[in-house]
Design a protein around this motif. Structure first.
Motif, short mmCIF file in Angstrom:
data_model
loop_
_atom_site.label_atom_id
_atom_site.label_comp_id
_atom_site.label_asym_id
_atom_site.label_seq_id
_atom_site.Cartn_x
_atom_site.Cartn_y
_atom_site.Cartn_z
N PHE A 1 -42.04 -19.69 6.72
CA PHE A 1 -42.14 -18.27 7.04
C PHE A 1 -41.55 -17.94 8.24
O PHE A 1 -41.75 -18.48 9.31
CB PHE A 1 -43.67 -17.85 7.20
CG PHE A 1 -44.05 -16.51 7.70
CD1 PHE A 1 -43.99 -15.63 6.65
CD2 PHE A 1 -44.43 -16.31 9.27
CE1 PHE A 1 -44.20 -14.24 7.23
CE2 PHE A 1 -44.57 -15.01 9.44
CZ PHE A 1 -44.42 -13.93 8.55
N PHE A 2 -40.95 -17.03 8.59
CA PHE A 2 -40.11 -16.50 9.68
C PHE A 2 -40.35 -14.71 9.81
O PHE A 2 -39.81 -14.16 8.75
CB PHE A 2 -38.76 -16.94 9.58
CG PHE A 2 -37.85 -16.25 10.86
CD1 PHE A 2 -38.16 -16.73 12.19
CD2 PHE A 2 -36.76 -15.48 10.58
CE1 PHE A 2 -37.56 -16.46 13.16
CE2 PHE A 2 -36.31 -15.38 11.77
CZ PHE A 2 -36.60 -15.62 13.14
N ALA A 3 -40.66 -14.32 10.92
CA ALA A 3 -40.72 -13.01 11.08
C ALA A 3 -40.38 -12.56 12.28
O ALA A 3 -40.39 -13.38 13.13
CB ALA A 3 -42.03 -12.21 10.94
N ARG A 4 -39.48 -11.50 12.43
CA ARG A 4 -39.08 -11.05 13.64
C ARG A 4 -39.09 -9.38 13.91
O ARG A 4 -38.94 -8.84 12.81
CB ARG A 4 -37.44 -11.45 13.94
CG ARG A 4 -37.06 -11.43 15.29
CD ARG A 4 -35.41 -11.67 15.14
NE ARG A 4 -34.89 -10.98 14.35
CZ ARG A 4 -33.62 -11.23 13.97
NH1 ARG A 4 -33.11 -12.23 14.22
NH2 ARG A 4 -33.04 -10.44 13.15
N ALA A 5 -39.49 -8.85 14.91
CA ALA A 5 -39.68 -7.41 15.08
C ALA A 5 -39.18 -7.33 16.46
O ALA A 5 -39.11 -7.97 17.53
CB ALA A 5 -41.05 -7.17 15.19
N ARG A 6 -38.54 -6.03 16.65
CA ARG A 6 -37.71 -5.63 17.78
C ARG A 6 -37.90 -4.05 17.82
O ARG A 6 -37.73 -3.37 16.95
CB ARG A 6 -36.35 -6.13 17.64
CG ARG A 6 -35.66 -6.31 19.05
CD ARG A 6 -34.06 -6.81 18.82
NE ARG A 6 -33.50 -6.07 17.59
CZ ARG A 6 -32.51 -6.60 17.14
NH1 ARG A 6 -31.70 -7.52 17.52
NH2 ARG A 6 -31.97 -5.75 16.22
N VAL B 1 -37.62 -4.76 11.69
CA VAL B 1 -38.85 -5.78 11.34
C VAL B 1 -37.92 -6.54 10.17
O VAL B 1 -37.71 -6.08 9.22
CB VAL B 1 -39.93 -5.49 10.68
CG1 VAL B 1 -41.03 -6.65 10.56
CG2 VAL B 1 -40.61 -4.50 11.91
N THR B 2 -37.96 -8.11 10.28
CA THR B 2 -37.34 -8.69 9.15
C THR B 2 -38.38 -9.80 9.03
O THR B 2 -38.90 -10.48 9.78
CB THR B 2 -36.25 -9.46 9.78
OG1 THR B 2 -35.17 -8.59 10.80
CG2 THR B 2 -35.18 -9.97 8.38
N ILE B 3 -38.60 -10.04 7.51
CA ILE B 3 -39.72 -11.05 7.13
C ILE B 3 -38.85 -11.74 6.25
O ILE B 3 -38.49 -11.55 5.12
CB ILE B 3 -40.87 -10.44 6.69
CG1 ILE B 3 -41.57 -9.72 7.88
CG2 ILE B 3 -41.75 -11.55 6.24
CD1 ILE B 3 -42.63 -8.60 7.25
N ASP B 4 -39.01 -13.10 6.38
CA ASP B 4 -38.37 -14.16 5.60
C ASP B 4 -39.65 -15.09 4.96
O ASP B 4 -40.40 -15.64 5.82
CB ASP B 4 -37.54 -15.24 6.50
CG ASP B 4 -35.89 -14.95 6.01
OD1 ASP B 4 -35.67 -14.11 6.80
OD2 ASP B 4 -35.55 -15.54 5.13
#
Lengths: 267, 890
Positions: free
Chosen positions: B673-678, B716-719
């Motif tokens: 799981f990997f999520a990034r928000a900016r 927002v990117t979610i893997d």
């Protein structure tokens, strides 16, 4: 009186822990290059009659601390053997001659665990070849062990049947061992006898309450995890990248295991 | 009890003779080993050697009770020895008969001391700090032909099927030959071609820096490989070629060929590429890509260019370029490195490219504002002839251990002749544009290592860039602008020329605990010359020079200093930067002169905090001053295409903006799981906007400087790796909102609100077997709100299927769908491509079959919205083709 009693108690407590041990430093070289990580590690072998205790240091400072103690205080040099609590900075492999058992500690996903590799047998072939390594007359021995062919040089001048890593069972200490591809190499750099220890060797792994599993079970879990990780990595590639071929290659010390061979024989 | 001790030779012989014939049975020697006090000694090594006490026949150890047992098949003469630490070793000669016998031994205690050092032998692998040297001979397996095969056999190297070389997980930066690099990231040409048997050693450089003196001082994660060639090798020309030709369509081809030679004094690498299938050969852009990051040492001047005023096909199209690149390209690249002596090297690069391009489009432009409403229709066919040639010479001089001098000179020249047949609202117009450009760049970088962790670099650069354009229209529609002349045709000659001079001193100082201090001081001077003349030609053939002309000189001098400090304490990392700029602007036009010398200081700060391995927070703030460029200051109109005019006129001025960005990441890319928000907020305290007069037959745009605009954007990117289906799911969401003001037809400043959302997903499999897929979809929805409101929702989706039949045979099918919500009919477009490869391992020949645009889509149409209307444009595509190709080495 009270003091005297305490003293006696103290001596009684300490007495069984002191013993005479053989101390050997090895340079443990791994020639499987990674972009980070060390390629040469220092290792210490401490041995008494029926036990050998081989510690590889990932943290070189810790190694130096011990090595210096040994050098400085020649006669009654003593040190703390690494316990499982030190796992991470080092990994310790204990070979017990009595039950022919090997147990080693390592970090599994950040948690220290103890892996048991029992019943390991080295089917050494002795050679007539000899060479001298720093005044020790060494005899050559070869062995096929778990997918790699090793060449070892041992000396009967030091009459223990131990060596670095899992190697054991020769009628003398192994001073040098390497596989035929030169990917893994162990070279003794310093030998000292006797040294004193503050703790018995067999206490090392039993002291902490870590998870214990057999090597076979551990590897099975690892391989499942690795396959899954690889799949995960591949599935995260961006659009347009093509996967033409992907395989996980085992570049570890051990390539095949007895039970795998047994299984393939059955099939 | 007693073993048979040998007394005399005779006796022994007798026994041997007597027992001859029985020696095949195993006999056992057993016994007990004790100390002098009869205590058993455990783990004593018991070794049985031959009679000469040389070869070890067999061995064992005593058990806890001190007992041992040795079985031996041959009777005869032996030496048995007992060894244990702290005991005196004991060995005895024995004669073994067919009977088992027992031998008990007492060992004397002995104080043993050992303190020895064993000396190392020579190694096949030498590890120095950040450098690993592998001696090839130790690893050869005999199946190697090329360097690629060799690398596969070296420990740690991983060569992927496409030729990408990795060490661990990191792709290598370049492959050098005896320390020289001319292919940079294109190293595969070399690894796939160079013969393995010329290589003696392979060196791996970690934390690589292109400038050796910056090693360990700048921040680097690069890995580079160097091949050391055998000296005695006679090295000859070698190379490879790949030829492909159209199957169904005649005269479609793609040819690539490489030839190279690596000698002691001169090294050469030549490449050619000919194609008319829309492929890009990599030579389109400059091959001298270096130091794109302006913060790098010696990057001064890298972004300075003179701009073209006119471009006939400037559209930002959403389709991938190779689909509509109707080309006929020939490219030749020649690269050589000459070694003058141990310390000096000259590198020459030549790149020549010829191309013929066609671009055909139809567009409908619906203009709607509060004051106007009309529709323009255009169809345009453009034919271009392009040539570009460039030459570069790099001179490298290793003055000493701590000094380095690098002199680079690049000269580039290009010609571009375009003819366009335009139909504007049924009026046929012929346009001719002749573009000549010339650019010279000369750069010197001197680096000096002042101390072990301190480097000073001095750079000087001179750039000359010239872009003259000659533009002719045989019919004009903007004749209303020139009521005095009954304008029928027009001609504009313009020249934009830039001279840039710059000096910079850059100090990098790595402190204790790895903190990095960077100081930069420099002066740059840029002079822009712009001349333009629009001649309007009347129906009677009279030429008259219009007022639409420029003759100006714009000088920008900049004295700057900046300081950067990077520090890490605990889980915090802090980057601070302070910029000081003293500008000297001078604007001269037709005798008018305007000067300005403003001073600015702008700070920026970024922080990151790592809560733990999986949680990372970052925050950054920056403040920027931007000086008006030539295009914002020139004071009279220039024609930028058949009907649009542009004027700078904002005067010598600066705009100021501040930005704030907050980022958070959860999990790791390598975890499931990997999520990034900016989220970023940008406030422009001032900005350059436009005031445009729009008329169906012309537009006049003025650049104006106004206050306050705001932009808010986030993504927002979610893997998430889905174990049960061995696939990775990727979700994306992004939004963009910006408010700014402009003016149309001299209206009051009006607010323009742009809002857009984009969301999508991708799913990619990692199956073990033959088949894999990658699919995804993306929706884009935008709204532009002014006095009127325009909205648009588009969608693109794709499915790629991969088949790996075996290691030598694979195929891929790609499909794409584009959907435009604003169209009433023909809302969707479908594309299908195909590629297959078959490799014959024996003779290194690969066959390929490629099919592009299999559904044979002839034109593609897309729509745009803006604050003044909605537009749609359709353009011609490369028709379906099938190529059969063969790759081979020579």
């Amino acid at each position: 009186m009270k003091n005297k009693l305490l003293f006696i108690f103290f001596v009684f407590l300490m007495a069984p822990i002191y013993g005479q041990y053989l101390y050997v430093e090895y340079e443990h070289t791994v020639n499987v290059v990674k972009e980070t990580g060390s390629f040469k590690m220092n290792a210490i072998l401490v041995a008494e009659d029926n036990l050998s205790h081989y510690t590889v240091f990932f943290n070189n400072d810790k190694f130096k601390n011990i090595s210096n103690v040994i050098k400085d205080e020649n006669d009654d040099s003593s040190f703390h053997v690494f316990t499982s609590l030190d796992v991470g900075d080092s990994s310790t492999l204990i070979y017990n001659k009595v039950d022919n058992g090997i147990s080693l500690n390592l970090l599994d996903n950040g948690k220290p665990i103890i892996i048991q590799d029992n019943g390991v047998k080295f089917d050494w072939k002795l050679s007539v070849e000899t060479k001298t390594i720093q005044n020790f007359e060494c005899t050559k021995a070869t062995v096929d062990f778990r997918g790699r062919q090793y060449i070892a040089w041992f000396t009967t001048d030091i009459p223990v049947s131990f060596g670095p890593w899992k190697f054991h069972g020769l009628p003398g200490l192994i001073l040098q061992v390497h596989d035929v591809d030169n990917l893994f190499e162990w070279n003794a750099t310093k030998i000292q006898y006797p040294v004193q220890l503050v703790k018995t060797l067999d206490a090392v792994h039993s002291g902490a309450n870590f998870k214990v599993m057999s090597l076979r079970d551990y590897l099975k879990a690892q391989s499942e995890k690795r396959t899954e990780d690889e799949k995960m990595r591949l599935s995260k590639l961006s659009k347009g990248t093509r996967i033409v071929e992907s395989k996980t290659e085992n570049k570890g010390i051990e390539l095949v295991y007895e039970w795998e061979l047994d299984e393939s024989k059955k099939n | 009890m007693k073993i048979f001790l040998l007394k005399s030779q005779k006796f022994y012989c007798l026994i041997v003779l007597l027992l001859l014939g029985n020696f095949m049975c195993g006999q056992t020697i057993k016994g007990r080993v004790t100390d002098t006090l009869e205590n058993p000694i455990a783990y004593v090594n018991v070794i049985l050697r031959d009679s000469l006490n040389k070869q070890i026949i067999t061995y064992t150890t005593t058990d806890e009770q001190g007992k041992y047992e040795i079985t031996i098949e041959k009777v005869g003469k032996y030496v048995i020895s007992f060894n244990a630490l702290s005991y005196q070793p004991k060995s005895e000669k024995i004669i073994l008969e067919k009977h088992d016998f027992t031998r008990n031994v007492k060992l004397q205690e002995q104080a043993t001391e050992l303190n020895e050092v064993v000396i190392q032998t020579e190694k096949a692998i030498v590890v120095k700090k950040d450098t690993i040297i592998l001696t090839v001979g130790a690893f050869l397996k005999g199946n190697e032909t090329t360097v690629e095969d060799l690398l596969k056999n070296l420990p740690g190297f991983h060569v992927e099927a496409d030729g990408t070389v990795k060490i661990g997980n990191q792709e290598i930066e370049k492959v050098m030959v005896d320390g020289d690099d001319f292919l940079k990231k294109g190293y595969q040409l070399l690894t796939k071609n160079l013969n393995a048997d010329v290589v003696e050693k392979v060196e791996i450089y970690q934390k690589y820096s292109n400038n050796r003196l910056l090693k360990d001082i700048e921040n680097s994660h690069k890995v580079a490989v160097n091949l050391k060639l055998k000296k005695d090798r006679k090295i000859d020309w070698f190379g490879n070629a790949s030829l492909a030709y159209g199957l169904t369509t005649t005269n479609k081809y793609q040819v690539r060929a490489n030839a190279m030679r690596f000698g002691e004094v001169g090294k050469h690498y030549f490449l050619t590429n000919l194609n008319n299938v829309g492929a890009f050969s990599g030579g389109e852009s400059s091959i001298y890509v270096s130091a794109s990051d302006l913060n790098e040492v010696g990057a001064i001047g890298n972004m300075e260019v003179a701009r073209n005023l006119i471009s006939l096909d400037a559209y930002e199209l959403s389709l991938k370029k190779s689909r509509f690149n109707l080309n006929n390209q020939e490219l030749l690249s020649l690269n050589s490195i000459f070694k003058i002596n141990e310390k000096m090297k000259i590198k020459t690069n030549g790149l020549f490219s010829w191309d013929e391009k066609t671009f055909e489009q139809q567009s409908i432009q619906n203009y709607t504002t509060s004051s106007i409403s009309f529709t323009n229709r255009e169809s345009n066919l453009i034919n271009k002839n392009l040539f570009s040639g460039s030459g570069a010479i790099d001179f490298d001089y290793d003055i000493s251990q701590n000094e380095l001098l690098e002199i680079d000179a690049t000269y580039k020249r290009g010609n571009e002749d375009s003819k366009s047949r335009l139909e504007f609202n049924s009026v046929p117009i012929h346009q001719f544009l002749s573009d000549h450009n010339e650019r010279l760049m000369y750069k010197t970088i001197y680096t000096n290592k002042l101390a072990t962790k301190k480097v000073l670099a001095l750079s000087g650069v001179y750039i000359y860039d010239k872009k003259p354009q000659n533009y002719t229209l045989d019919t004009v529609v903007f004749d209303d602008l020139f009521p005095d002349v009954d304008a029928t045709s027009a001609r504009q000659f313009s020249n934009n020329q830039m001279n840039f001079t710059g000096f910079e001193a850059h100090l990098l100082d790595r402190k204790k605990k790895d903190d990095l201090l960077e100081l930069k001081i420099g002066f740059t001077n840029r002079i822009d010359f712009l001349t333009s003349n629009l001649d309007v030609i009347g129906s009677n053939g009279d030429e008259s020079i219009s007022e639409f002309k420029n003759d100006l000189k714009y000088t920008v001098g900049k004295l700057y200093a900046n300081a950067k400090y990077k520090i890490k304490f605990g889980n915090y990392a802090l980057n601070t930067k302070l910029d000081f700029n003293q500008l000297f602007n001078k604007f001269e036009s037709y005798g008018n002169e305007e000067s300005q010398s403003p001073f600015f200081a702008s700070p920026s700060l970024s922080m990151s905090y790592e809560f733990n391995e999986n949680n990372n927070l970052s925050l950054s703030y920056n403040n920027n001053f931007t000086n008006a460029s030539l295009l914002q200051v020139f004071d009279n109109y220039v024609l930028t295409n058949n009907k649009d005019f542009l004027r700078g006129g904002a005067g010598s001025s600066q705009v100021n903006s501040s930005g704030l960005t907050l980022g958070y990441s959860l999990g790791r890319w390598t975890k499931s799981f990997f999520a990034r928000a900016r989220i970023s907020y940008l406030k422009s305290h001032d900005f350059f906007s436009t005031n445009t007069i729009i008329d169906p037959d012309y537009s006049l745009t003025n650049i104006i400087r106004i206050n306050d605009s705001e932009t808010l954007l986030g993504d927002v990117t979610i893997d998430r790796y889905l174990k049960f289906m061995s696939s990775n799911l990727k979700l994306n969401f992004s939004f963009f909102k910006s408010d700014f003001k402009n003016s149309v037809n001299d209206s009051e400043l009006r607010l323009v609100e742009n809002t857009s959302y984009e969301y999508g997903f991708e799913l990619r499999s990692a199956f073990d077997g033959l088949f894999n897929y990658n699919l995804g979809a993306k929706w884009n929805s935008s709204v532009v709100k002014t006095t009127s409101r325009f909205s648009n929702t588009n969608n693109t989706s794709f499915i790629d299927l991969n088949f790996n039949f075996n290691q030598n045979f694979n195929a891929e099918i790609q499909s794409e769908r584009y959907y435009f919500g604003n169209f009433d009919t023909h809302k969707s477009f479908y594309f299908l491509d195909f590629e297959t490869k078959y490799k014959m391992k024996k003779n290194n020949v690969t066959f390929t079959l490629t099919g592009k645009n299999l559904l044979n889509v002839k034109t593609f149409r897309e729509s745009f919205i803006s604050d003044i209307g909605t537009f749609s444009t359709s353009y011609r595509l490369m028709p379906r083709f099938l190529l059969l190709g063969v790759d081979f080495s020579f």
